[in-house]
Design a protein around this motif. Structure first.
Motif, PDB file in Angstrom:
ATOM      1  N   SER A 106       5.863  -6.576 -18.489  1.00  0.00           N
ATOM      2  CA  SER A 106       4.832  -7.558 -18.160  1.00  0.00           C
ATOM      3  C   SER A 106       4.605  -7.594 -16.650  1.00  0.00           C
ATOM      4  N   LYS A 107       3.486  -8.231 -16.254  1.00  0.00           N
ATOM      5  CA  LYS A 107       3.166  -8.327 -14.818  1.00  0.00           C
ATOM      6  C   LYS A 107       4.287  -9.042 -14.060  1.00  0.00           C
ATOM      7  N   THR A 108       4.810 -10.115 -14.690  1.00  0.00           N
ATOM      8  CA  THR A 108       5.879 -10.870 -14.047  1.00  0.00           C
ATOM      9  C   THR A 108       7.111  -9.984 -13.858  1.00  0.00           C
ATOM     10  N   LYS A 109       7.413  -9.226 -14.893  1.00  0.00           N
ATOM     11  CA  LYS A 109       8.562  -8.337 -14.827  1.00  0.00           C
ATOM     12  C   LYS A 109       8.353  -7.292 -13.738  1.00  0.00           C
ATOM     13  N   GLN A 110       7.124  -6.763 -13.659  1.00  0.00           N
ATOM     14  CA  GLN A 110       6.819  -5.764 -12.631  1.00  0.00           C
ATOM     15  C   GLN A 110       7.010  -6.350 -11.234  1.00  0.00           C
ATOM     16  N   PHE A 111       6.593  -7.621 -11.089  1.00  0.00           N
ATOM     17  CA  PHE A 111       6.710  -8.285  -9.791  1.00  0.00           C
ATOM     18  C   PHE A 111       8.180  -8.357  -9.350  1.00  0.00           C
ATOM     19  N   PHE A 112       9.042  -8.769 -10.299  1.00  0.00           N
ATOM     20  CA  PHE A 112      10.447  -8.942  -9.927  1.00  0.00           C
ATOM     21  C   PHE A 112      11.227  -7.629  -9.881  1.00  0.00           C
ATOM     22  N   LEU A 113      10.832  -6.665 -10.736  1.00  0.00           N
ATOM     23  CA  LEU A 113      11.634  -5.444 -10.815  1.00  0.00           C
ATOM     24  C   LEU A 113      11.090  -4.294  -9.971  1.00  0.00           C
ATOM     25  N   ILE A 114       9.813  -4.373  -9.584  1.00  0.00           N
ATOM     26  CA  ILE A 114       9.266  -3.297  -8.736  1.00  0.00           C
ATOM     27  C   ILE A 114       8.883  -3.822  -7.356  1.00  0.00           C
ATOM     28  N   THR A 115       7.967  -4.819  -7.337  1.00  0.00           N
ATOM     29  CA  THR A 115       7.413  -5.275  -6.065  1.00  0.00           C
ATOM     30  C   THR A 115       8.511  -5.757  -5.110  1.00  0.00           C
ATOM     31  N   ILE A 116       9.325  -6.701  -5.583  1.00  0.00           N
ATOM     32  CA  ILE A 116      10.317  -7.283  -4.670  1.00  0.00           C
ATOM     33  C   ILE A 116      11.327  -6.249  -4.163  1.00  0.00           C
ATOM     34  N   PRO A 117      11.932  -5.427  -5.057  1.00  0.00           N
ATOM     35  CA  PRO A 117      12.880  -4.435  -4.515  1.00  0.00           C
ATOM     36  C   PRO A 117      12.224  -3.439  -3.553  1.00  0.00           C
ATOM     37  N   MET A 118      10.974  -3.028  -3.859  1.00  0.00           N
ATOM     38  CA  MET A 118      10.332  -2.048  -2.988  1.00  0.00           C
ATOM     39  C   MET A 118       9.986  -2.650  -1.624  1.00  0.00           C
ATOM     40  N   LEU A 119       9.718  -3.935  -1.599  1.00  0.00           N
ATOM     41  CA  LEU A 119       9.310  -4.574  -0.333  1.00  0.00           C
ATOM     42  C   LEU A 119      10.507  -5.137   0.437  1.00  0.00           C
ATOM     43  N   LYS A 120      11.711  -4.908  -0.066  1.00  0.00           N
ATOM     44  CA  LYS A 120      12.877  -5.569   0.516  1.00  0.00           C
ATOM     45  C   LYS A 120      12.964  -5.471   2.050  1.00  0.00           C
ATOM     46  N   GLN A 179       0.817  -1.218   0.000  1.00  0.00           N
ATOM     47  CA  GLN A 179       0.000   0.000   0.000  1.00  0.00           C
ATOM     48  C   GLN A 179       0.849   1.265   0.000  1.00  0.00           C
ATOM     49  N   ASN A 180       2.102   1.113   0.426  1.00  0.00           N
ATOM     50  CA  ASN A 180       2.971   2.293   0.440  1.00  0.00           C
ATOM     51  C   ASN A 180       3.696   2.523  -0.890  1.00  0.00           C
ATOM     52  N   ILE A 181       3.525   1.582  -1.836  1.00  0.00           N
ATOM     53  CA  ILE A 181       4.165   1.787  -3.144  1.00  0.00           C
ATOM     54  C   ILE A 181       3.234   2.641  -4.005  1.00  0.00           C
ATOM     55  N   ASP A 182       3.781   3.684  -4.572  1.00  0.00           N
ATOM     56  CA  ASP A 182       2.999   4.595  -5.403  1.00  0.00           C
ATOM     57  C   ASP A 182       2.497   3.863  -6.659  1.00  0.00           C
ATOM     58  N   PRO A 183       1.163   3.815  -6.872  1.00  0.00           N
ATOM     59  CA  PRO A 183       0.630   3.122  -8.054  1.00  0.00           C
ATOM     60  C   PRO A 183       1.192   3.690  -9.360  1.00  0.00           C
ATOM     61  N   ALA A 184       1.631   4.949  -9.328  1.00  0.00           N
ATOM     62  CA  ALA A 184       2.169   5.571 -10.549  1.00  0.00           C
ATOM     63  C   ALA A 184       3.373   4.812 -11.085  1.00  0.00           C
ATOM     64  N   ILE A 185       4.131   4.158 -10.167  1.00  0.00           N
ATOM     65  CA  ILE A 185       5.297   3.387 -10.613  1.00  0.00           C
ATOM     66  C   ILE A 185       4.850   2.235 -11.514  1.00  0.00           C
ATOM     67  N   TYR A 186       3.773   1.545 -11.074  1.00  0.00           N
ATOM     68  CA  TYR A 186       3.262   0.437 -11.877  1.00  0.00           C
ATOM     69  C   TYR A 186       2.683   0.939 -13.193  1.00  0.00           C
ATOM     70  N   GLU A 187       1.993   2.099 -13.132  1.00  0.00           N
ATOM     71  CA  GLU A 187       1.405   2.660 -14.354  1.00  0.00           C
ATOM     72  C   GLU A 187       2.503   2.991 -15.357  1.00  0.00           C
ATOM     73  N   ALA A 188       3.587   3.579 -14.865  1.00  0.00           N
ATOM     74  CA  ALA A 188       4.703   3.921 -15.756  1.00  0.00           C
ATOM     75  C   ALA A 188       5.290   2.658 -16.379  1.00  0.00           C
ATOM     76  N   ALA A 189       5.415   1.596 -15.562  1.00  0.00           N
ATOM     77  CA  ALA A 189       5.964   0.341 -16.050  1.00  0.00           C
ATOM     78  C   ALA A 189       5.045  -0.256 -17.120  1.00  0.00           C
ATOM     79  N   GLU A 190       3.740  -0.125 -16.866  1.00  0.00           N
ATOM     80  CA  GLU A 190       2.731  -0.611 -17.811  1.00  0.00           C
ATOM     81  C   GLU A 190       2.906   0.081 -19.167  1.00  0.00           C
ATOM     82  N   ILE A 191       3.059   1.402 -19.122  1.00  0.00           N
ATOM     83  CA  ILE A 191       3.228   2.184 -20.356  1.00  0.00           C
ATOM     84  C   ILE A 191       4.504   1.761 -21.087  1.00  0.00           C
ATOM     85  N   ASP A 192       5.543   1.486 -20.282  1.00  0.00           N
ATOM     86  CA  ASP A 192       6.808   1.049 -20.889  1.00  0.00           C
ATOM     87  C   ASP A 192       6.735  -0.379 -21.413  1.00  0.00           C
ATOM     88  N   GLY A 193       5.586  -1.030 -21.176  1.00  0.00           N
ATOM     89  CA  GLY A 193       5.396  -2.371 -21.723  1.00  0.00           C
ATOM     90  C   GLY A 193       5.970  -3.492 -20.889  1.00  0.00           C
TER      91      GLY A 193
END
Lengths: 302, 268
Positions: free
Chosen positions: A203-217, A187-201
């Motif tokens: 994938s969900k899996t890529k977002q999980f490994f490149l955004i979710t995991i590092p942010m939740l470290k 909930q503390n991760i800004d949704p805009a980060i995911y939106e930007a990643a979405e625009i950059d194309g």
């Protein structure tokens, strides 16, 4: 001069008041936590049966290396740690990131349901699992019915499957608990980060490994250390689920270090000194594993 | 592709939810069946609920056992909240070098497993002649470093203006704590109280070591000893588990938000 003197007086007075606030808890913690920790370190250099004790120095540590039951208990505890913690944390992370979706329907239901196991006592759920995993019990019946197995599995009696049962049970109890921590972190991760990643194309899996995991470290580190501490002192579950493996061919296929300490102290003729040594083995592994996890997470504070 | 992902997502979550809820259904169904039916995996409601209940009350002194568990859990929750909140507040509001050192030591003791404490604790209570007493169960649980940590973390959200105003109004430091801090932080107290109560109500290892006579035992110990029989009376045990789980389920559904806050309080 006068004013600093007065200030010092006030400061000293407020320090005294401060100490009065913490006093009771500090005394209690000193007597019932700090003293026992030091005392069992002292005890670990002593050996004997019943009431007669003598100083043995490192004798107890040497004894550890010859003690087959200790080796078995250590091995079991490590098996639980190596398999259970990663499975549970991965599952919790996946579920949390699936639930962290604004468009998801029945979100509240899923979250509550998956969290619900946390309200059960460790003893109660172990016994529920024991009854489900009995030889002609529900799990075997279901697996036979679905043709997944040809013959019933001795879930509680076989050295291998007894460990599997323990791991399944612990995972059931604690996945939702860890999920709640990840949900709070997400909930503390800004949704805009995911939106930007979405625009950059991405994938969900890529977002999980490149955004979710590092942010939740930091939270992943926290949960993995908490789970390490929990798993290394596992007791209630193995005792109530498999009796430590009392019905397995070797009698100790699921025994953990905590249970061995209990047996050494309260079941056999008590040898508190040797039991204290085994307890420091747990302390040692918790310390080492925590430091390794801090290092892997790249936290420079340790 | 999108539809496929959704299908996967909903089926995965549904399976996870089903697996999570199932043992609760199993527990309720089990309470209405005989031991033989339960070990054979019977999945339908049976007619044995009342005979299981009366059997349970015949086998053990349920009233006394629940009284023991309730008494221990309530007293230790109350004392733990009192001492841990005083300490957490003291460490956060009256910071000093020595207190910080002490606080660090307290936090380090959290890393030490209970197994390393239980032998000296057992010997201590044996020397005091307090084995088999509820006092011995309660005392080591009333100032846990975790709760002190929890209250200190939450005290960081206590508005300093409120404290200043109270001091200006002539309240002394203790009155500020009892008359301003406690009412302001009631949600923190509720969250901590839930966690403390559940921990005590469900605790197993320490009561197992300390309590020896049946008259002193808690519901958790009784359930464990009933199930360690060679042929466990599962129907009866399920009834006991339902009774033991009921208070915590009620607390969870009535105070779900505080419950989750209590858990998360430690990572603030």
């Amino acid at each position: 001069m006068k004013s600093t003197g007065k200030k010092k007086y006030i400061n000293r007075k407020s320090q005294a008041i401060g100490w009065s606030f913490v006093a009771v808890a500090v005394v209690l913690a000193a007597v019932f936590a700090i003293y026992p920790i030091l005392n069992s370190m002292y005890l670990s250099t002593m050996s004997g049966k019943g009431v007669v004790y003598e100083f043995v120095g490192f004798g107890n540590i040497k004894r550890l290396f010859r003690d087959a039951v200790f080796k078995q208990a250590l091995k079991n505890t490590m098996v639980y740690f190596i398999f259970q913690v990663p499975i549970m944390l991965t599952l919790a992370l996946v579920i949390a990131s699936l639930l962290n979706d604004k468009k998801l329907k029945f979100k509240g239901f899923f979250r509550t349901a998956i969290f619900l196991p946390c309200v059960t006592s460790l003893v109660a759920y172990s016994i529920l699992f024991k009854s489900m995993f009995s030889i002609d019990g529900l799990i075997n019946q279901t697996l036979l019915f679905l043709n997944i197995i040809d013959a019933p599995i001795a879930w509680l009696r076989d050295a291998f499957y007894a460990k599997v049962t323990v791991i399944l049970a612990i995972t059931w109890r604690w996945t939702g608990y860890n999920m709640i921590f990840y949900l709070a972190g997400l909930q503390n991760i800004d949704p805009a980060i995911y939106e930007a990643a979405e625009i950059d194309g991405a994938s969900k899996t890529k977002q999980f490994f490149l955004i979710t995991i590092p942010m939740l470290k930091p939270i992943i580190l926290f949960t993995s250390i908490m789970s390490t501490i929990g798993t290394l002192q596992l007791f209630d579950e193995v005792v109530n689920l498999t009796g430590g493996g009392a019905s397995t061919p070797t009698f100790n296929a699921t025994m953990t270090l905590s249970q061995y300490i209990y047996d050494l102290s309260f079941k056999f003729v008590p040898n508190f000194g040797y039991a204290a040594t085994v307890s420091y083995v747990i302390v040692f592994f918790i310390a080492v594993l925590s430091i390794i996890q801090f290092r892997v997470a790249g936290d420079d504070h340790v | 592709m999108y539809k496929l992902r959704n299908l996967f997502k909903y089926s995965f979550l549904s399976i996870a939810a089903l697996v999570s809820i199932f043992p609760f259904l199993w527990m309720i169904i089990g309470a209405t069946n005989t031991a033989t039916d339960i070990t054979k995996g019977k999945m339908t409601i049976g007619g044995e609920l009342f005979s299981n209940l009366s059997m349970l009350f015949k086998m053990v002194d349920m009233k006394n056992i629940l009284l023991n568990s309730g008494k221990i859990a309530l007293i230790s929750t109350f004392l733990l909240l009192l001492f841990a909140s005083l300490a957490g507040y003291g460490f956060e509001i009256y910071k000093s070098k020595n207190k910080e050192r002490l606080y660090t030591i307290l936090l380090l003791t959290m890393m030490v497993p209970f197994a390393a404490l239980m032998i000296p604790l057992f010997r201590m209570f044996a020397n005091m002649g307090l084995l088999d007493s509820h006092i011995a169960v309660i005392i080591p649980t009333i100032a846990t470093p975790f709760m002190i940590f929890f209250f200190r973390q939450n005290t960081k959200t206590f508005p300093p203006d409120l404290m200043q105003a109270a001091r200006v109004d002539g309240l002394n430091e203790y009155q500020v704590f009892f008359l301003i801090y406690i009412p302001t932080m009631r949600s923190t107290f509720a969250a901590a109280g839930i966690i403390a109560f559940m921990t005590s109500w469900n605790s197993f290892l320490w009561p197992l070591i300390v309590l020896q006579s049946d008259g002193q035992k808690t519901i958790t110990l009784i359930i464990s000893s009933l199930s360690s029989a060679y042929f466990p009376e599962y129907g009866v045990i399920m009834v006991a588990i339902v009774i033991a789980t009921l208070p915590t389920i009620l607390i969870f559904f009535l105070l779900q938000r505080r419950f989750v806050e209590g858990m998360l309080g430690s990572i603030k």
